[in-house]
Enzyme design. Sequence first.
Site, short mmCIF file in Angstrom:
data_model
loop_
_atom_site.label_atom_id
_atom_site.label_comp_id
_atom_site.label_asym_id
_atom_site.label_seq_id
_atom_site.Cartn_x
_atom_site.Cartn_y
_atom_site.Cartn_z
N GLU A 141 7.36 -22.34 7.70
CA GLU A 141 7.61 -21.51 8.88
C GLU A 141 8.57 -22.18 9.86
O GLU A 141 9.14 -21.52 10.72
CB GLU A 141 6.30 -21.18 9.59
CG GLU A 141 5.67 -22.32 10.35
CD GLU A 141 4.45 -21.88 11.14
OE1 GLU A 141 4.39 -22.25 12.33
OE2 GLU A 141 3.57 -21.20 10.60
N GLU A 170 0.81 -1.22 0.00
CA GLU A 170 0.00 0.00 0.00
C GLU A 170 0.85 1.27 0.00
O GLU A 170 0.33 2.36 -0.27
CB GLU A 170 -0.93 0.01 1.21
CG GLU A 170 -2.07 -1.00 1.15
CD GLU A 170 -3.06 -0.71 0.03
OE1 GLU A 170 -3.14 0.45 -0.41
OE2 GLU A 170 -3.73 -1.66 -0.41
#
Length: 304
Positions: free
Chosen positions: A118, A87
């Site tokens: 992960e 953004e």
Amino acid sequence: MSEPLNLHRLTTESRNSQTVEIHKANTLGILKMINNEDMKVAAAVQEVLPDIKTAVDCAYESFQNGGRLIYTGAGTSGRLGVMDAVECPPTYSVSPDQVIGIMAGGPEAFLQAAEGIEDSEEAGAEDLRNIQLTSNDTVIAIAASGRTPYAAGALRYARKVGAHTIALTCNENSAISKDADHSIEVVVGPEAITGSTRMKAATAHKMILNMISTAVMVKIGKVYENLMVDVNVSNKKLKERAISIIQSLTNASYDTARYTLEQADHHVKTAIVMLKTSTDQKQAQTLLDEANGFIDKAIEHYHP
């Protein structure tokens, strides 16, 4: 035989006494329980504002030295970093390389979970190695549990390189905090659904990432008053927003604001300085360059 993780010791994995009968509640009752928990998030974020300030200061220093702000994480944590990073270019016209979101498993993992990655510390380090991490960068590793190996590996590598390192977690005295120069441990309490850290933990982390990136953008001159004066005019909606910003700051008519924006190559700051100082595009851009992009300083420096 591998050792148990003892997740029950983590606040984020504890059972919430306020929601143990959520399975018996009607729809409105379920929503009220979730909403009651969500109301605790902002207060928890307020408690760690001094730690958030430290993260902002690190990122600002990195920007001043030509470095980057890098978010890294796995699963929901990684997605939050990517969401905040992507953004920044449309909102503030920064390069996509200035604020970067790295997610375990790569871009494909944003849409389809790649949970196994992960558990790899090396993957966390390798992803930073692949973007040529330097000592001028700031790395924020996000992990609600505070123990994700991917995040730990990223922090250890970043520390070795000499970058600023920050651990963002939802548990006190977390494991990854020990691998970072600084930590933000925002304790939101047990989730409404035990262990579902996409709920309060993710909400808190989203708020904090918003605060960090926004505060840094304010500090580098991307905001004037409370307006996004470096918005990237890339579509009709953003062009209208840009015109509205110019009008708000200069009292120009719609047509004048639109014309000046076009004369300024759709650069909002330049258009504002042009109208405030009655200069042309080249003069206004020079004033901004000399003021490091700060509108108020550019106007102050102008001498007709």
